[in-house]
Design a protein around this motif. Structure first.
Motif, PDB file in Angstrom:
ATOM      1  N   GLN A  48       0.806  -1.215   0.000  1.00 39.07           N
ATOM      2  CA  GLN A  48       0.000   0.000   0.000  1.00 39.07           C
ATOM      3  C   GLN A  48       0.846   1.274   0.000  1.00 39.07           C
ATOM      4  O   GLN A  48       0.296   2.372  -0.032  1.00 39.07           O
ATOM      5  N   GLN A  49       2.173   1.105   0.071  1.00 40.39           N
ATOM      6  CA  GLN A  49       3.088   2.254   0.099  1.00 40.39           C
ATOM      7  C   GLN A  49       2.690   3.251   1.197  1.00 40.39           C
ATOM      8  O   GLN A  49       2.463   4.438   0.972  1.00 40.39           O
ATOM      9  N   ILE A  50       2.621   2.712   2.406  1.00 41.70           N
ATOM     10  CA  ILE A  50       2.182   3.492   3.557  1.00 41.70           C
ATOM     11  C   ILE A  50       3.258   4.511   3.961  1.00 41.70           C
ATOM     12  O   ILE A  50       4.444   4.196   4.001  1.00 41.70           O
ATOM     13  N   ASP A  51       2.811   5.709   4.298  1.00 41.23           N
ATOM     14  CA  ASP A  51       3.723   6.764   4.742  1.00 41.23           C
ATOM     15  C   ASP A  51       3.867   6.790   6.262  1.00 41.23           C
ATOM     16  O   ASP A  51       4.955   7.046   6.781  1.00 41.23           O
ATOM     17  N   VAL A  52       2.749   6.559   6.973  1.00 38.94           N
ATOM     18  CA  VAL A  52       2.755   6.640   8.436  1.00 38.94           C
ATOM     19  C   VAL A  52       1.998   5.443   9.009  1.00 38.94           C
ATOM     20  O   VAL A  52       0.859   5.171   8.603  1.00 38.94           O
ATOM     21  N   LEU A  53       2.623   4.755   9.954  1.00 39.16           N
ATOM     22  CA  LEU A  53       1.966   3.671  10.687  1.00 39.16           C
ATOM     23  C   LEU A  53       1.687   4.166  12.100  1.00 39.16           C
ATOM     24  O   LEU A  53       2.601   4.562  12.825  1.00 39.16           O
ATOM     25  N   LEU A  54       0.415   4.140  12.497  1.00 38.46           N
ATOM     26  CA  LEU A  54       0.016   4.536  13.847  1.00 38.46           C
ATOM     27  C   LEU A  54      -0.319   3.299  14.665  1.00 38.46           C
ATOM     28  O   LEU A  54      -1.037   2.405  14.187  1.00 38.46           O
ATOM     29  N   ILE A  55       0.179   3.255  15.903  1.00 35.42           N
ATOM     30  CA  ILE A  55      -0.154   2.171  16.835  1.00 35.42           C
ATOM     31  C   ILE A  55      -0.736   2.841  18.070  1.00 35.42           C
ATOM     32  O   ILE A  55      -0.011   3.395  18.900  1.00 35.42           O
ATOM     33  N   SER A  56      -2.061   2.802  18.199  1.00 39.42           N
ATOM     34  CA  SER A  56      -2.765   3.604  19.203  1.00 39.42           C
ATOM     35  C   SER A  56      -2.903   2.893  20.549  1.00 39.42           C
ATOM     36  O   SER A  56      -4.003   2.756  21.090  1.00 39.42           O
ATOM     37  N   GLY A  57      -1.784   2.444  21.091  1.00 39.54           N
ATOM     38  CA  GLY A  57      -1.765   1.923  22.454  1.00 39.54           C
ATOM     39  C   GLY A  57      -2.007   0.443  22.590  1.00 39.54           C
ATOM     40  O   GLY A  57      -2.431  -0.243  21.661  1.00 39.54           O
ATOM     41  N   ASP A  58      -1.718  -0.045  23.808  1.00 36.21           N
ATOM     42  CA  ASP A  58      -1.764  -1.470  24.139  1.00 36.21           C
ATOM     43  C   ASP A  58      -0.933  -2.285  23.153  1.00 36.21           C
ATOM     44  O   ASP A  58      -1.399  -3.278  22.587  1.00 36.21           O
ATOM     45  N   ILE A  59       0.296  -1.836  22.974  1.00 31.24           N
ATOM     46  CA  ILE A  59       1.234  -2.603  22.165  1.00 31.24           C
ATOM     47  C   ILE A  59       1.471  -3.950  22.830  1.00 31.24           C
ATOM     48  O   ILE A  59       1.502  -4.986  22.176  1.00 31.24           O
ATOM     49  N   PHE A  60       1.615  -3.918  24.155  1.00 25.43           N
ATOM     50  CA  PHE A  60       1.811  -5.143  24.933  1.00 25.43           C
ATOM     51  C   PHE A  60       0.561  -5.459  25.741  1.00 25.43           C
ATOM     52  O   PHE A  60      -0.273  -4.589  25.980  1.00 25.43           O
ATOM     53  N   HIS A  61       0.470  -6.705  26.181  1.00 25.79           N
ATOM     54  CA  HIS A  61      -0.706  -7.127  26.948  1.00 25.79           C
ATOM     55  C   HIS A  61      -0.585  -6.768  28.419  1.00 25.79           C
ATOM     56  O   HIS A  61      -1.587  -6.603  29.106  1.00 25.79           O
ATOM     57  N   THR A  62       0.643  -6.660  28.916  1.00 27.64           N
ATOM     58  CA  THR A  62       0.846  -6.300  30.309  1.00 27.64           C
ATOM     59  C   THR A  62       1.941  -5.238  30.411  1.00 27.64           C
ATOM     60  O   THR A  62       2.714  -5.028  29.478  1.00 27.64           O
ATOM     61  N   ALA A  63       2.003  -4.596  31.569  1.00 27.19           N
ATOM     62  CA  ALA A  63       3.021  -3.577  31.802  1.00 27.19           C
ATOM     63  C   ALA A  63       4.414  -4.178  31.913  1.00 27.19           C
ATOM     64  O   ALA A  63       5.411  -3.473  31.765  1.00 27.19           O
ATOM     65  N   THR A  64       4.491  -5.484  32.157  1.00 32.61           N
ATOM     66  CA  THR A  64       5.781  -6.179  32.219  1.00 32.61           C
ATOM     67  C   THR A  64       5.767  -7.343  31.231  1.00 32.61           C
ATOM     68  O   THR A  64       5.670  -8.505  31.631  1.00 32.61           O
ATOM     69  N   PRO A  65       5.827  -7.043  29.939  1.00 30.48           N
ATOM     70  CA  PRO A  65       5.740  -8.097  28.925  1.00 30.48           C
ATOM     71  C   PRO A  65       6.979  -8.979  28.945  1.00 30.48           C
ATOM     72  O   PRO A  65       8.061  -8.548  29.377  1.00 30.48           O
ATOM     73  N   PRO A  66       6.854 -10.218  28.470  1.00 25.08           N
ATOM     74  CA  PRO A  66       8.037 -11.076  28.355  1.00 25.08           C
ATOM     75  C   PRO A  66       9.025 -10.507  27.352  1.00 25.08           C
ATOM     76  O   PRO A  66       8.643  -9.759  26.436  1.00 25.08           O
ATOM     77  N   ALA A  67      10.287 -10.860  27.527  1.00 28.81           N
ATOM     78  CA  ALA A  67      11.332 -10.363  26.620  1.00 28.81           C
ATOM     79  C   ALA A  67      11.031 -10.733  25.175  1.00 28.81           C
ATOM     80  O   ALA A  67      11.348  -9.973  24.253  1.00 28.81           O
ATOM     81  N   SER A  68      10.385 -11.889  24.957  1.00 28.08           N
ATOM     82  CA  SER A  68      10.061 -12.324  23.590  1.00 28.08           C
ATOM     83  C   SER A  68       9.085 -11.363  22.919  1.00 28.08           C
ATOM     84  O   SER A  68       9.162 -11.127  21.705  1.00 28.08           O
ATOM     85  N   ALA A  69       8.156 -10.774  23.705  1.00 27.45           N
ATOM     86  CA  ALA A  69       7.203  -9.819  23.132  1.00 27.45           C
ATOM     87  C   ALA A  69       7.903  -8.518  22.744  1.00 27.45           C
ATOM     88  O   ALA A  69       7.638  -7.948  21.684  1.00 27.45           O
ATOM     89  N   GLU A  70       8.808  -8.049  23.599  1.00 25.66           N
ATOM     90  CA  GLU A  70       9.556  -6.839  23.263  1.00 25.66           C
ATOM     91  C   GLU A  70      10.427  -7.070  22.031  1.00 25.66           C
ATOM     92  O   GLU A  70      10.549  -6.200  21.168  1.00 25.66           O
ATOM     93  N   LYS A  71      10.995  -8.259  21.949  1.00 24.35           N
ATOM     94  CA  LYS A  71      11.814  -8.588  20.781  1.00 24.35           C
ATOM     95  C   LYS A  71      10.971  -8.566  19.512  1.00 24.35           C
ATOM     96  O   LYS A  71      11.425  -8.097  18.459  1.00 24.35           O
TER      97      LYS A  71
END
Length: 399
Positions: free
Chosen positions: A38-61
């Motif tokens: 789609q040749q996107i110019d801007v990707l927005l991620i509007s929160g809750d990237i992770f499921h918990t405030a202390t995500p596993p290292a695999s999720a951050e990776k």
């Protein structure tokens, strides 16, 4: 200018104790393909990237690997992500200095003393776009009105006003981001954490003011417009977060702009990487019928082992139902997600679901009634004396 609106990835989530990292990997691979196609110019991620405030290292990776891959595939891409109520603001901002090298803008917290920090001026080819990247707002983050008594909605409105007021010269479209519950938005039945605790109540669409071309919201899991305004939208989750979402058309939203403002918004539907099934789909069955329905199901037709949850009639008296169901399920390529005991209500079509998977949204008194019905199926509610004792225990714990 093309903007892709996503939210509520919930990386690191387990679905009824089943790991979902493979589903998230497939979604992120699909998303990379969309960014290129789609040749996107801007990707927005509007929160809750992770499921918990202390995500596993695999999720951050997973997140950082995605950002690296997306930046390599689309060198001109801007990524803007904000913290949601599931995220830790501090953790989200930890990698900020490094992520700027990948055209990634991270906002974890709103600083009421420096509202300009959430305003991002994005150069896109020969054009510009302003993004007000407002993260999830807690009461302590909000500016206070000078004359009026403080309430959460007023504070949110002031936060957007103050941020927008720092834009000295509007050079193109203005996009607002937010992670909140806008009034009129339809919530998912059992997978969205209640924001009414601590004053985080639903707010009206009026908090955004009128100086915007598009509002990209996160928190509600179902894609929808707000207050019948096509420019204020939730895109929803990319994956089903509960069995109540099994029939959702999960999507991301492609918003297209020119220098004058919003041109069009269209959904791009996310493939279903793993099916989510109730057996039976409607109502509930006695043990023998339920076992027959399981045995008749052809699970080999699914590309990946589906999530299965069973609905057993509360009228079933066989105490060995778990063992018998376990025998029928043995050797089947599924992800078993438990058994619901379902009571039929007074109306012929009324079924009352006792799904303990939505425990976070249930009050202590409701949980007590559910537990009591497991012991006394004929009783709808626990005796008043038990509710009084529960109230005493809760009061003692709070003290």
């Amino acid at each position: 200018m093309k903007v892709l609106h996503t939210s509520d990835w919930h990386l690191g989530q387990s679905f009824y104790e089943h790991d979902r990292s493979e589903e998230h990997r497939l979604f992120l691979d699909w998303l990379c393909d969309v960014l290129v196609e789609q040749q996107i110019d801007v990707l927005l991620i509007s929160g809750d990237i992770f499921h918990t405030a202390t995500p596993p290292a695999s999720a951050e990776k997973q997140l950082y690997t995605f950002i690296q891959k997306a930046s390599q595939l689309c060198p001109q891409l801007h990524i803007v992500l904000i913290a949601g109520n599931h995220d830790s603001a501090n953790r989200i901002e930890t990698a900020k200095p490094l992520l700027t090298l990948f055209n990634t803008h991270v906002i974890g917290r709103f600083n009421k003393q420096a509202p300009e920090q959430v305003v991002i001026d994005l150069p896109i080819a020969a054009q510009h776009m302003h993004v007000v990247a407002m993260p999830f707002l807690r009461s302590a983050d909000l500016p206070k009105p000078l004359d009026d008594e403080f309430d959460y909605q007023t504070g949110v409105q002031l936060a957007y006003q103050h941020a927008l007021g720092t834009i000295e010269k509007v050079k193109g479209p203005i996009v607002l981001m937010g992670h909140l519950h806008a009034k009129g938005g339809t919530i998912s039945e059992d997978s969205e954490r209640n924001l009414n605790i601590g004053g985080f109540d639903a707010v009206s669409a009026g908090v955004f003011g009128e100086q915007f071309d598009y509002v990209a919201l996160g928190h509600l899991h179902k894609a929808q417009t707000v207050a019948k305004q096509s420019a204020i939208r939730y895109c929803g989750t990319p994956l089903p977060m509960s069995f109540s979402e099994r029939n959702y058309k999960h999507q991301v939203l492609l918003a297209e702009f020119n220098e004058q403002g919003l041109v069009d918004v269209n959904p791009l539907y996310v493939p279903r990487f793993k099916d989510v099934l109730y057996i039976p789909e409607d109502g509930a069955k006695r043990l023998t019928e339920l076992c027959e329905a399981i045995a008749a199901q052809d699970f080999s037709k699914f590309d990946s082992a589906p999530y299965i949850r069973l609905k057993l009639s509360a009228a079933e008296t066989n105490s060995r139902f778990r063992a018998e169901i376990g025998e029928v399920l043995k050797g089947k390529d599924i992800k078993f997600c438990g058994i619901e005991r379902v009571s039929k209500g007074t109306a012929a079509s009324e079924w009352l679901f006792e799904d303990l998977g939505k425990v976070e949204s249930l009050s202590p008194n409701t949980l007590l009634d559910i537990a009591y019905r497991e012991i006394e199926p004929e009783q709808e509610k626990a005796p008043a004396t038990l509710h009084e004792k529960l109230a005493e225990v809760i009061a003692s714990m709070e003290e």
